[in-house]
Design an enzyme around this catalytic site. Sequence first.
Site, PDB file in Angstrom:
ATOM      1  NE  ARG A   1      -2.019   4.215  12.987  1.00 27.96           N
ATOM      2  CZ  ARG A   1      -1.206   3.161  12.937  1.00 27.96           C
ATOM      3  NH1 ARG A   1       0.062   3.163  13.007  1.00 27.96           N
ATOM      4  NH2 ARG A   1      -1.815   1.929  12.803  1.00 27.96           N
TER       5      ARG A   1
ATOM      6  CE  LYS B   1       8.987   2.496   9.975  1.00 30.34           C
ATOM      7  NZ  LYS B   1       8.630   3.571  11.010  1.00 30.34           N
TER       8      LYS B   1
ATOM      9  NE  ARG C   1       3.425   6.610  15.256  1.00 31.03           N
ATOM     10  CZ  ARG C   1       4.048   5.972  16.359  1.00 31.03           C
ATOM     11  NH1 ARG C   1       3.759   6.836  17.517  1.00 31.03           N
ATOM     12  NH2 ARG C   1       4.935   5.169  16.437  1.00 31.03           N
TER      13      ARG C   1
ATOM     14  CG  PHE D   1      -4.037   2.458   6.625  1.00 29.55           C
ATOM     15  CD1 PHE D   1      -3.909   1.536   7.819  1.00 29.55           C
ATOM     16  CD2 PHE D   1      -3.671   3.652   6.613  1.00 29.55           C
ATOM     17  CE1 PHE D   1      -3.413   2.323   9.000  1.00 29.55           C
ATOM     18  CE2 PHE D   1      -3.333   4.289   7.675  1.00 29.55           C
ATOM     19  CZ  PHE D   1      -3.275   3.760   8.846  1.00 29.55           C
TER      20      PHE D   1
ATOM     21  CD  GLU E   1      -2.347  -1.189   2.821  1.00 27.90           C
ATOM     22  OE1 GLU E   1      -3.085  -2.057   3.375  1.00 27.90           O
ATOM     23  OE2 GLU E   1      -2.255  -0.090   3.618  1.00 27.90           O
TER      24      GLU E   1
ATOM     25  NE  ARG F   1       8.267   0.601  16.150  1.00 24.96           N
ATOM     26  CZ  ARG F   1       7.862   1.474  15.221  1.00 24.96           C
ATOM     27  NH1 ARG F   1       7.703   1.023  13.823  1.00 24.96           N
ATOM     28  NH2 ARG F   1       7.589   2.663  15.681  1.00 24.96           N
TER      29      ARG F   1
ATOM     30  CE  LYS G   1       5.831   4.730   6.975  1.00 26.75           C
ATOM     31  NZ  LYS G   1       5.536   6.035   7.141  1.00 26.75           N
TER      32      LYS G   1
END
Length: 608
Positions: free
Chosen positions: A280, A448, A295, A365, A273, A442, A275
């Site tokens: 966010r 990423k 975020r 997303f 996708e 994470r 970025k």
Amino acid sequence: MSNEKASYDKDMPFKVLAETFERIEIISSRTQMTVLLVNLFKKTPPEIIDKVIYLLQGRLWPEWKGLPELGVGEKTLIKAIALATQSTESEVESLYKSLGDLGRAAEKLKLKYEERMKKQSMSILSFIPVKKELTVNQVYDVLSRVALAQGEGSRDIKLKLLAGLLSDASPKEAKYIVRFVEGRLRLGIGDATIMDALAIVYGGGAHTRPIIERAYNLRADLGHVAKILATQGVDALKGIKPQVGIPIRPMLAERLSDPNEMLRKVGGEAFVEYKYDGERAQIHKSGDKIWIYSRRLENITYQYPDVVEYARKYIKAKEAIVEGEIVAYDPDTGELRPFQELMRRKRKHDIHIAIKEIPVKVFLFDLLYADGEDYTVKPLPERRAKLEEIIEQTEVFQIAEYIKTRDPEELEKFFLKAIEDGAEGVMIKAIHRNAIYQAGTRGWLWIKYKRDYKSEMIDTVDLVVVGAFYGRGRRGGKFGALLMAAYNPEKDVFETVCKVGSGFKDEDIDKLPEMLKPYIIDKKHPRVVARMQPDVWVTPALVAEIIGAELTLSPLHTCCLDVIKPGVGISIRFPRFIRWRPDKGPEDATTSQELLEMYKRQLKKLSG
Ligand code: ATP
């Protein structure tokens, strides 16, 4: 729940908390902190565990609730101390000046006042009624009323409430109440440490820690989670689902720079996708009511009245929690604009002018919840399919651009297209059966791939300020460099990586004293692991983006100390400050593990 009964019934003397604060202040390790918290929670009645946790965190409620903060200026606080101790304001001020700590000034004046009272009572042999002890509920209740007093006349109300509270407090209690009101309690207890202690006291042992953590990840309110745990037991936490209005801690990505490796890591096939380079947003909808969380889970709804409108109109589910990136765009060309542009909009005072000058689009997303169904436990393709079903897509509210692929070349092509379209890079996301939404984690389900990796320099990293050095020459009398650390989530500590002095503009340097002032402490923070000794120590709070020439090994730094070679840690050569990252908290910094992975990749590149 633990079998032991709490020492108190329904409420607890505030003194117990004040004594814990005092002990926490002088200890130096996380293990000791956990022991103190375990002792405290054992005494705490389940009914007030939420309040105790908020007070330990130095706040009255989670930030995302958007409720007012205490809003008490220094002047009012000084007046309140003067009233409560029958001193003059100038006495309070001069003691404050000499001690440099208003809390300690209040404590001293309270002690003096009590001595005076004792003497008086002896001389006139009068009867002094025995004062009742302050309780946690009372303190919390008065402080909440102070915060909630708003508008005309509120300053007087705040003053009266505080003076009353300080009159009833013991000297030690007064010290901590004052620091709390000033926002200077800063005990530096991380959420991770609180959860460790909760698992021991209420969960029945460390094995229940993951259950508590999962509940916290789905409902970002540790007080609320602790209350469920303490009053209903650990089983009640197992069934916890997302709830509209309460933010979910975001899922985060690992990083890599080789498309082959990325695809391998996520299991062969992936969604790739764009970025997007914006902010966010976690958007919650319940009927007409919309909340937007950042975020860091701050409530940013009021900053985006346009996004609120989009969400009302284009989310078709009655109740939903969706995630996306808010991106600024050029209304003339429709082209996406960089992150800095969005920040410019945030700085403008009149939001209604700002939304016209710098309009935004939302690229969605993920879907975390819809109409009673918890989607965090479902694999990504299922979440995406439902997201597509409940969204009416338009130019300004659409699903993130993506492809499904197992071909590294196709991935690379899509990456270049993303960059051309103004994105920062791409996200590679696992789509297998177990590719759930890992809230607050994470992990390798998302990877990423950013533009900087293509440049000559290494990736940028986000590091936390833990100390500062005085400058020389042109920077004489100011701070000249900062000691920066990475976050180690396993140990819940900050490990130093470099001392950064380059890259700052003059105005950055000029602003440093003011920025650092609220965080300066007189000794190393217990959650910081360091070998270097800065001129001043700083509570981990501020995050900056740093770039350098390469990663090196250094005996001066503690990031991944002894992991690669005994006695050395990982450091950055020629580090340079790029910008502050106010959208990140200290625990959002690059982790020590990530730096280790980066170091290993660098080695591989050199040898290959
Ligand atoms: P960074 O500093 O790279 O933005 P981060 O620490 O904020 O990273 P990561 O999980 O490492 O967060 O990177 C993903 C970030 O990228 C998200 O927080 C989100 O803001 C942004 N983003 C943009 N587009 C997407 C997308 N399609 N899917 C997920 N995140 C996206």
